[in-house]
Design an enzyme around this catalytic site. Structure first.
Site, mmCIF file in Angstrom:
data_model
loop_
_atom_site.group_PDB
_atom_site.id
_atom_site.type_symbol
_atom_site.label_atom_id
_atom_site.label_comp_id
_atom_site.label_asym_id
_atom_site.label_seq_id
_atom_site.Cartn_x
_atom_site.Cartn_y
_atom_site.Cartn_z
ATOM 1 N N GLY A 11 -7.539 22.896 15.919
ATOM 2 C CA GLY A 11 -7.024 24.267 15.825
ATOM 3 C C GLY A 11 -6.775 24.569 14.352
ATOM 4 N N ALA A 12 -7.680 25.356 13.757
ATOM 5 C CA ALA A 12 -7.534 25.691 12.333
ATOM 6 C C ALA A 12 -6.949 27.093 12.182
ATOM 7 C CB ALA A 12 -8.894 25.586 11.641
ATOM 8 N N GLY A 13 -6.087 27.458 13.108
ATOM 9 C CA GLY A 13 -5.426 28.763 13.054
ATOM 10 C C GLY A 13 -4.211 28.697 12.142
ATOM 11 N N ARG A 84 1.709 33.036 21.507
ATOM 12 C CA ARG A 84 2.324 34.094 22.315
ATOM 13 C C ARG A 84 2.216 35.451 21.653
ATOM 14 N NH1 ARG A 84 8.308 33.596 23.966
ATOM 15 N NH2 ARG A 84 8.474 32.480 22.002
ATOM 16 N N ARG A 90 6.204 31.845 27.755
ATOM 17 C CA ARG A 90 5.479 30.578 27.606
ATOM 18 C C ARG A 90 4.736 30.246 28.900
ATOM 19 N NH1 ARG A 90 9.068 30.028 23.682
ATOM 20 N NH2 ARG A 90 8.228 29.138 21.775
ATOM 21 N N ASN A 97 -3.903 27.889 28.074
ATOM 22 C CA ASN A 97 -3.956 26.755 27.153
ATOM 23 C C ASN A 97 -4.254 25.422 27.826
ATOM 24 O OD1 ASN A 97 -3.680 28.417 25.012
ATOM 25 N ND2 ASN A 97 -1.555 27.920 24.568
ATOM 26 N N VAL A 120 1.321 20.396 19.713
ATOM 27 C CA VAL A 120 2.041 21.569 19.206
ATOM 28 C C VAL A 120 1.822 22.780 20.122
ATOM 29 C CG1 VAL A 120 2.409 23.065 17.199
ATOM 30 C CG2 VAL A 120 1.680 20.705 16.844
ATOM 31 N N ASN A 122 1.557 25.551 22.932
ATOM 32 C CA ASN A 122 2.534 25.971 23.944
ATOM 33 C C ASN A 122 1.885 26.273 25.283
ATOM 34 O OD1 ASN A 122 5.168 25.929 22.856
ATOM 35 N ND2 ASN A 122 4.666 27.662 21.535
ATOM 36 N N ASP A 150 13.241 23.748 16.261
ATOM 37 C CA ASP A 150 14.429 24.390 16.818
ATOM 38 C C ASP A 150 15.675 24.015 16.007
ATOM 39 O OD1 ASP A 150 12.979 25.664 18.831
ATOM 40 O OD2 ASP A 150 13.195 23.988 20.226
ATOM 41 N N ARG A 153 15.725 25.893 12.745
ATOM 42 C CA ARG A 153 16.190 27.281 12.920
ATOM 43 C C ARG A 153 17.719 27.306 13.031
ATOM 44 N NH1 ARG A 153 11.224 28.799 16.969
ATOM 45 N NH2 ARG A 153 9.890 29.657 15.334
ATOM 46 N N HIS A 177 11.557 23.359 24.988
ATOM 47 C CA HIS A 177 11.342 24.090 23.741
ATOM 48 C C HIS A 177 11.904 25.507 23.845
ATOM 49 C CE1 HIS A 177 9.750 25.463 20.096
ATOM 50 N NE2 HIS A 177 8.608 25.953 20.529
HETATM 51 P P1 NAD Z 1 -3.805 30.686 16.189
HETATM 52 O O1 NAD Z 1 -4.375 31.626 17.172
HETATM 53 O O2 NAD Z 1 -3.604 31.119 14.782
HETATM 54 O O3 NAD Z 1 -4.698 29.348 16.160
HETATM 55 C C1 NAD Z 1 -5.173 28.703 17.283
HETATM 56 C C2 NAD Z 1 -6.559 28.166 16.960
HETATM 57 O O4 NAD Z 1 -7.013 27.353 18.063
HETATM 58 C C3 NAD Z 1 -7.602 29.264 16.757
HETATM 59 O O5 NAD Z 1 -8.190 29.161 15.483
HETATM 60 C C4 NAD Z 1 -8.614 29.007 17.869
HETATM 61 O O6 NAD Z 1 -9.955 29.307 17.511
HETATM 62 C C5 NAD Z 1 -8.416 27.519 18.098
HETATM 63 N N1 NAD Z 1 -8.952 27.036 19.372
HETATM 64 C C6 NAD Z 1 -8.986 27.659 20.576
HETATM 65 N N2 NAD Z 1 -9.607 26.881 21.491
HETATM 66 C C7 NAD Z 1 -9.967 25.745 20.837
HETATM 67 C C8 NAD Z 1 -10.636 24.556 21.241
HETATM 68 N N3 NAD Z 1 -11.055 24.370 22.494
HETATM 69 N N4 NAD Z 1 -10.848 23.598 20.304
HETATM 70 C C9 NAD Z 1 -10.446 23.759 19.031
HETATM 71 N N5 NAD Z 1 -9.797 24.863 18.596
HETATM 72 C C10 NAD Z 1 -9.566 25.842 19.489
HETATM 73 O O7 NAD Z 1 -2.423 30.184 16.815
HETATM 74 P P2 NAD Z 1 -1.232 29.413 16.047
HETATM 75 O O8 NAD Z 1 -0.245 30.395 15.571
HETATM 76 O O9 NAD Z 1 -1.831 28.444 15.096
HETATM 77 O O10 NAD Z 1 -0.579 28.639 17.285
HETATM 78 C C11 NAD Z 1 -1.258 27.560 17.889
HETATM 79 C C12 NAD Z 1 -0.509 27.054 19.113
HETATM 80 O O11 NAD Z 1 0.714 26.444 18.691
HETATM 81 C C13 NAD Z 1 -0.113 28.136 20.114
HETATM 82 O O12 NAD Z 1 -0.233 27.655 21.443
HETATM 83 C C14 NAD Z 1 1.349 28.382 19.784
HETATM 84 O O13 NAD Z 1 2.072 28.943 20.860
HETATM 85 C C15 NAD Z 1 1.801 26.992 19.445
HETATM 86 N N6 NAD Z 1 3.030 26.871 18.648
HETATM 87 C C16 NAD Z 1 3.906 25.901 18.996
HETATM 88 C C17 NAD Z 1 5.074 25.710 18.288
HETATM 89 C C18 NAD Z 1 6.037 24.607 18.681
HETATM 90 O O14 NAD Z 1 7.161 24.626 18.256
HETATM 91 N N7 NAD Z 1 5.610 23.630 19.447
HETATM 92 C C19 NAD Z 1 5.358 26.544 17.196
HETATM 93 C C20 NAD Z 1 4.426 27.518 16.849
HETATM 94 C C21 NAD Z 1 3.254 27.675 17.575
#
Ligand code: NAD
Length: 321
Positions: A11-13, A84, A90, A97, A120, A122, A150, A153, A177
């Site tokens: 996930g390079a988001g 989200r 969630r 997811n 990571v 959700n 958490d 924060r 969470h």
């Molecule tokens: P984002 O949309 O910016 O990035 C998610 C990335 O996942 C996207 O680039 C997407 O192309 C990629 N992706 C989707 N399907 C894929 C697959 N099969 N293989 C590889 N990559 C894939 O989202 P974000 O803001 O980076 O958040 C990512 C996740 O982390 C979300 O589920 C978010 O809810 C969760 N999150 C969790 C916490 C925590 O405390 N645990 C905190 C923040 C975000």
């Protein structure tokens, strides 16, 4: 063989690339970014690589859409999936997811069978449980990031309230969470002084409430996604604890088998993190009120997990429980 550690971030988001930036700056591990969007992991990896000369770090980064280059990773951080959006719980996220996590974990386990999985995506507690079953890894090698965020924060809000340095504030949180988390004021201190000595009960309650809704507060402001700077920073701190074998005591989402009176569930508790992953679960005595709050949180997590497993077919090695 390189002495440097190898970290894969799936996930390079927003969260994945923030984590990569934080880790690249540490200069102790090489990083592989994986995403399904063509060009995205390659572009972000190259951009991060080009920051190296300015920062004075030699971290090697690459971006890929398949898993071959991830082989032999010491740590795999999974951030793939949807974030989200306003009005989305969630629970709404679980169906979307779960499918993503299943395919990702299968590939990761195939190429890095000895790795540690740090989840990571959700809804966090459910996704860690799914990764545990799908990977067939032992419980010390599957954990989730939630409590460090958490607690951060909580620490931020306490430092703001008391006008003191965040460095002197230690936060203690348990449970699922965010929404159902259990901040423990008794064990939350400023330079060793419990906050119950420093703030009136109604202010502590207000700070606890703001902490539990901390993710939603950011989602409502951003409107197009969820938090990522603090989450990425929290993930990097956990990566340090594992890859540098620091034996840090942090809250993490781990598999309980009777600890805190909870069985067969992933939930947030204090643990010792080191080279083998979750090295110890630390049990503290809870008051009846705290225990009730934790059990309530566990009940909510279990409901979500049960719903997920009734819909998702896990072919992993652990469909027995
Ligand atoms: P984002 O949309 O910016 O990035 C998610 C990335 O996942 C996207 O680039 C997407 O192309 C990629 N992706 C989707 N399907 C894929 C697959 N099969 N293989 C590889 N990559 C894939 O989202 P974000 O803001 O980076 O958040 C990512 C996740 O982390 C979300 O589920 C978010 O809810 C969760 N999150 C969790 C916490 C925590 O405390 N645990 C905190 C923040 C975000």
């Amino acid at each position: 063989m390189s002495a440097r550690k190898k970290v894969t971030i799936v996930g390079a988001g927003n969260v994945g690339s923030t984590t990569a930036l934080r880790l690249a700056d540490r200069d102790y591990a090489d990083i592989v970014l994986v995403d399904v969007v063509e060009g995205l992991p390659q572009g972000k990896a190259l951009d991060l690589l080009e920051a190296g000369p300015i920062r004075g770090v030699d971290t090697r980064l690459s971006g890929v859409e398949d898993y071959e280059a991830t082989a032999g990773s010491d740590l795999v951080i999974i951030t793939s999936g949807m974030a989200r959006r306003p009005g989305m719980s969630r629970d709404d996220l679980v169906a979307q997811n779960a499918g993503i996590i299943l395919t990702v974990v299968e590939q990761v386990a195939r190429y890095s069978p000895d790795t540690i999985l740090l989840m990571v995506s959700n809804p966090l507690d459910a996704m860690v449980h799914l990764a545990y079953r799908a990977s067939g890894f032992p419980k010390n090698r599957v954990l989730g990031m939630a409590g460090v965020l958490d607690a951060a924060r909580f620490r931020t809000f306490i430092a703001m309230e008391l006008n003191v340095s965040v460095e002197d504030v230690q936060g203690f949180v348990l449970g699922g969470h965010a929404d159902s988390m259990v901040p423990l004021a008794r064990y939350t201190t400023v330079a060793g002084i419990p906050i119950t000595e420093l703030l009136p009960a109604h202010r502590i309650e207000a700070l606890c409430k703001r902490t539990a809704a901390g993710g939603t507060e950011i989602v409502d402001l951003l409107k197009t996604g969820s938090a990522f700077y603090a989450p990425g920073t929290a993930v990097a701190a956990m990566a340090d604890a594992i890859l540098l074998d620091k034996k840090r005591i942090v809250p993490a989402t781990v598999y309980l088998q009777g600890e805190y009176g909870i069985d067969d569930l992933f939930i947030g508790v204090p643990v010792k993190l080191g080279a083998t992953g979750v090295e110890q679960i630390i049990e503290v005595k809870l008051t009846p009120d705290e225990d009730r709050a934790l059990k309530r949180s566990a009940g909510m997590v279990r409901e979500l997990v049960d719903t997920m497993f009734s819909r998702v077919n896990v072919d992993g090695k652990r469909a027995d429980h």
